[in-house]
Design a protein around this motif. Structure first.
Motif, PDB file in Angstrom:
ATOM      1  N   HIS A 139       0.818  -1.212   0.000  1.00 46.81           N
ATOM      2  CA  HIS A 139       0.000   0.000   0.000  1.00 46.81           C
ATOM      3  C   HIS A 139       0.854   1.265   0.000  1.00 46.81           C
ATOM      4  O   HIS A 139       0.506   2.252  -0.658  1.00 46.81           O
ATOM      5  CB  HIS A 139      -0.955  -0.017   1.191  1.00 46.81           C
ATOM      6  N   SER A 140       1.960   1.237   0.729  1.00 44.54           N
ATOM      7  CA  SER A 140       2.840   2.405   0.745  1.00 44.54           C
ATOM      8  C   SER A 140       3.348   2.715  -0.656  1.00 44.54           C
ATOM      9  O   SER A 140       3.351   3.880  -1.089  1.00 44.54           O
ATOM     10  CB  SER A 140       4.020   2.155   1.685  1.00 44.54           C
ATOM     11  N   ALA A 141       3.762   1.678  -1.381  1.00 43.02           N
ATOM     12  CA  ALA A 141       4.276   1.880  -2.741  1.00 43.02           C
ATOM     13  C   ALA A 141       3.188   2.422  -3.659  1.00 43.02           C
ATOM     14  O   ALA A 141       3.443   3.316  -4.479  1.00 43.02           O
ATOM     15  CB  ALA A 141       4.826   0.569  -3.290  1.00 43.02           C
ATOM     16  N   VAL A 142       1.973   1.917  -3.535  1.00 40.14           N
ATOM     17  CA  VAL A 142       0.872   2.384  -4.385  1.00 40.14           C
ATOM     18  C   VAL A 142       0.536   3.841  -4.074  1.00 40.14           C
ATOM     19  O   VAL A 142       0.374   4.667  -4.983  1.00 40.14           O
ATOM     20  CB  VAL A 142      -0.369   1.486  -4.210  1.00 40.14           C
ATOM     21  N   HIS A 143       0.436   4.191  -2.794  1.00 44.43           N
ATOM     22  CA  HIS A 143       0.106   5.562  -2.423  1.00 44.43           C
ATOM     23  C   HIS A 143       1.206   6.543  -2.827  1.00 44.43           C
ATOM     24  O   HIS A 143       0.920   7.674  -3.224  1.00 44.43           O
ATOM     25  CB  HIS A 143      -0.166   5.654  -0.922  1.00 44.43           C
ATOM     26  N   ARG A 144       2.455   6.125  -2.752  1.00 44.58           N
ATOM     27  CA  ARG A 144       3.561   6.980  -3.177  1.00 44.58           C
ATOM     28  C   ARG A 144       3.495   7.229  -4.685  1.00 44.58           C
ATOM     29  O   ARG A 144       3.676   8.357  -5.158  1.00 44.58           O
ATOM     30  CB  ARG A 144       4.903   6.325  -2.851  1.00 44.58           C
ATOM     31  N   ALA A 145       3.266   6.161  -5.441  1.00 45.86           N
ATOM     32  CA  ALA A 145       3.306   6.248  -6.907  1.00 45.86           C
ATOM     33  C   ALA A 145       2.077   6.932  -7.491  1.00 45.86           C
ATOM     34  O   ALA A 145       2.160   7.538  -8.563  1.00 45.86           O
ATOM     35  CB  ALA A 145       3.450   4.846  -7.500  1.00 45.86           C
ATOM     36  N   ARG A 146       0.942   6.855  -6.787  1.00 49.17           N
ATOM     37  CA  ARG A 146      -0.315   7.361  -7.326  1.00 49.17           C
ATOM     38  C   ARG A 146      -0.959   8.344  -6.350  1.00 49.17           C
ATOM     39  O   ARG A 146      -1.790   7.952  -5.519  1.00 49.17           O
ATOM     40  CB  ARG A 146      -1.259   6.185  -7.596  1.00 49.17           C
ATOM     41  N   PRO A 147      -0.622   9.628  -6.440  1.00 46.82           N
ATOM     42  CA  PRO A 147      -1.245  10.621  -5.547  1.00 46.82           C
ATOM     43  C   PRO A 147      -2.759  10.677  -5.671  1.00 46.82           C
ATOM     44  O   PRO A 147      -3.444  11.141  -4.758  1.00 46.82           O
ATOM     45  CB  PRO A 147      -0.602  11.940  -5.997  1.00 46.82           C
ATOM     46  N   ASP A 148      -3.295  10.228  -6.810  1.00 44.87           N
ATOM     47  CA  ASP A 148      -4.742  10.239  -7.013  1.00 44.87           C
ATOM     48  C   ASP A 148      -5.448   9.127  -6.259  1.00 44.87           C
ATOM     49  O   ASP A 148      -6.670   9.166  -6.089  1.00 44.87           O
ATOM     50  CB  ASP A 148      -5.060  10.102  -8.506  1.00 44.87           C
ATOM     51  N   VAL A 149      -4.701   8.130  -5.809  1.00 44.09           N
ATOM     52  CA  VAL A 149      -5.295   6.990  -5.108  1.00 44.09           C
ATOM     53  C   VAL A 149      -5.518   7.352  -3.640  1.00 44.09           C
ATOM     54  O   VAL A 149      -4.584   7.649  -2.910  1.00 44.09           O
ATOM     55  CB  VAL A 149      -4.393   5.741  -5.217  1.00 44.09           C
ATOM     56  N   ILE A 150      -6.780   7.312  -3.220  1.00 52.17           N
ATOM     57  CA  ILE A 150      -7.126   7.547  -1.822  1.00 52.17           C
ATOM     58  C   ILE A 150      -7.222   6.237  -1.064  1.00 52.17           C
ATOM     59  O   ILE A 150      -6.853   6.159   0.106  1.00 52.17           O
ATOM     60  CB  ILE A 150      -8.463   8.320  -1.712  1.00 52.17           C
ATOM     61  N   ALA A 151      -7.684   5.193  -1.731  1.00 51.76           N
ATOM     62  CA  ALA A 151      -7.872   3.904  -1.055  1.00 51.76           C
ATOM     63  C   ALA A 151      -7.416   2.758  -1.943  1.00 51.76           C
ATOM     64  O   ALA A 151      -7.506   2.835  -3.175  1.00 51.76           O
ATOM     65  CB  ALA A 151      -9.340   3.716  -0.676  1.00 51.76           C
ATOM     66  N   ALA A 152      -6.924   1.696  -1.301  1.00 51.02           N
ATOM     67  CA  ALA A 152      -6.512   0.492  -2.017  1.00 51.02           C
ATOM     68  C   ALA A 152      -6.972  -0.733  -1.231  1.00 51.02           C
ATOM     69  O   ALA A 152      -6.960  -0.722   0.008  1.00 51.02           O
ATOM     70  CB  ALA A 152      -4.991   0.466  -2.199  1.00 51.02           C
ATOM     71  N   CYS A 153      -7.387  -1.761  -1.950  1.00 50.87           N
ATOM     72  CA  CYS A 153      -7.887  -2.992  -1.332  1.00 50.87           C
ATOM     73  C   CYS A 153      -7.124  -4.195  -1.880  1.00 50.87           C
ATOM     74  O   CYS A 153      -6.908  -4.299  -3.094  1.00 50.87           O
ATOM     75  CB  CYS A 153      -9.370  -3.198  -1.629  1.00 50.87           C
ATOM     76  N   HIS A 154      -6.758  -5.101  -0.998  1.00 57.13           N
ATOM     77  CA  HIS A 154      -6.116  -6.356  -1.415  1.00 57.13           C
ATOM     78  C   HIS A 154      -6.506  -7.451  -0.436  1.00 57.13           C
ATOM     79  O   HIS A 154      -6.362  -7.283   0.779  1.00 57.13           O
ATOM     80  CB  HIS A 154      -4.597  -6.213  -1.442  1.00 57.13           C
ATOM     81  N   THR A 155      -7.027  -8.557  -0.955  1.00 62.72           N
ATOM     82  CA  THR A 155      -7.269  -9.740  -0.127  1.00 62.72           C
ATOM     83  C   THR A 155      -6.903 -10.975  -0.941  1.00 62.72           C
ATOM     84  O   THR A 155      -6.560 -10.884  -2.124  1.00 62.72           O
ATOM     85  CB  THR A 155      -8.740  -9.869   0.338  1.00 62.72           C
ATOM     86  N   HIS A 156      -6.982 -12.116  -0.278  1.00 60.54           N
ATOM     87  CA  HIS A 156      -6.716 -13.388  -0.950  1.00 60.54           C
ATOM     88  C   HIS A 156      -8.050 -14.093  -1.203  1.00 60.54           C
ATOM     89  O   HIS A 156      -8.309 -15.180  -0.694  1.00 60.54           O
ATOM     90  CB  HIS A 156      -5.785 -14.252  -0.106  1.00 60.54           C
ATOM     91  N   SER A 157      -8.901 -13.479  -1.985  1.00 60.14           N
ATOM     92  CA  SER A 157     -10.234 -14.015  -2.266  1.00 60.14           C
ATOM     93  C   SER A 157     -10.138 -15.201  -3.228  1.00 60.14           C
ATOM     94  O   SER A 157      -9.233 -15.266  -4.065  1.00 60.14           O
ATOM     95  CB  SER A 157     -11.127 -12.911  -2.839  1.00 60.14           C
ATOM     96  N   PRO A 158     -11.071 -16.156  -3.150  1.00 54.09           N
ATOM     97  CA  PRO A 158     -10.939 -17.435  -3.862  1.00 54.09           C
ATOM     98  C   PRO A 158     -10.849 -17.335  -5.379  1.00 54.09           C
ATOM     99  O   PRO A 158      -9.918 -17.876  -5.989  1.00 54.09           O
ATOM    100  CB  PRO A 158     -12.201 -18.212  -3.442  1.00 54.09           C
TER     101      PRO A 158
END
Length: 301
Positions: A139-158
């Motif tokens: 998440h840190s890498a995504v937020h650093r690279a994309r200032p437009d991104v306010i939220a990010a989601c990641h899970t291990h869904s089936p």
């Protein structure tokens, strides 16, 4: 294309003023929009809420974040201690809120969330438990690279895990998946195990690109982003369901049933008219309202 409804603030009355349904530009664009076009663009719904203070905005974001976790739990996206959502703080843009390690999604409350900075330091919120180390690096890498991104989601869904084994993008098989048309979808084709190195997080962010909304992580799962936690969470549910549908289609195709794809121009048109931040925000509200009712307000405690 954003809805034409005006934004509401907490202090505004609950009325909606509709802008004239006219386009600017060529003569063709100046025609009046049809009722279906108006409804589909959310004219009859208020915009994403505005807030009178950072504190009010922060609390609203954390409330919706906890509801998104509970929605993920109800849909079966939990896997031990894996999975995380991050939300950029509205005041301190170099920090973000995330969930504590080892607490079930269905039990998370706004008051459980931890505030961390880009260096991984817990600097606020509930620090009684640590954050997920692998989650922080992603998440840190995504937020650093994309200032437009306010939220990010990641899970291990089936279904996401299953489709990720093919290291292929989702195909334009139906109307819903066209929300990931073109550069809105990415595939991360490497897999180096659990993300414990900053470089892995940086490669993930680079693979998402400047316009990515959703990404398939090979042998891992899914990642989605948005300008609200509502948008990112809805896109996650949509990407997971699209993976499930893709697997069903692949099974049928393996038995000789030919695939029929959404035409390129139709996929592009649907994406351009249905995947703006306000529409995607509203797509999530029915599920979040249900979770709020089921929680009886416990998500705010």
């Amino acid at each position: 294309m954003a809805p034409s409804a005006t934004m509401l603030t907490e202090s505004q009355p609950h009325t909606i003023r509709i802008k004239p349904a006219l386009e600017h530009g060529s003569d063709v664009q100046k025609k009046q929009k049809t009722p279906l076009e108006l409804i589909s663009q959310g004219v009859s719904l208020p915009g994403i809420p505005r807030h009178p203070s950072f504190a009010a905005h922060r609390q609203w974001m954390l409330d919706h974040m906890s509801l998104a976790f509970r929605m993920f739990a109800r849909k079966g996206y939990t896997e031990g201690m894996s999975g995380h959502i991050s939300v950029r703080d509205p005041e301190n843009q170099h920090t973000f809120w995330t969930n504590p390690l080892g607490k079930h999604f269905a039990l998370l409350k706004a008051s459980d969330m931890i505030l961390v900075d880009y260096d991984g330091n817990a600097i606020g919120g509930n620090m009684s438990r640590p954050a997920n180390a692998a989650g922080f690096l992603i998440h840190s890498a995504v937020h650093r690279a994309r200032p437009d991104v306010i939220a990010a989601c990641h899970t291990h869904s089936p279904a996401g895990k299953a489709w990720s084994a093919f290291s292929r993008p989702l195909e334009m098989l139906n109307q819903d998946v066209t929300y990931f048309y073109g550069e809105a979808q990415a595939v991360y084709k490497d897999f180096g195990g659990v993300v414990f190195e900053p470089e892995e997080g940086e490669r993930l962010a680079a693979a998402l690109g400047p316009k990515g909304k959703g990404m398939i992580l090979r042998n891992h799962g899914l990642l989605t982003v948005g300008s609200t936690v509502d948008e990112a969470a809805y896109l996650y549910t949509l990407m997971e369901r699209s993976c499930e549908v893709q697997l069903l289609v692949e099974a049928a195709a393996a038995n000789g049933v030919p695939k029929v794809y959404v035409p390129e121009e139709s996929a592009k048109y649907t994406f351009e008219h249905s995947s703006d931040p306000e529409t995607l925000y509203w797509e999530c509200q029915p599920d979040l309202e249900y979770e709020e009712m089921m929680s009886g307000g416990a998500h705010k405690a």
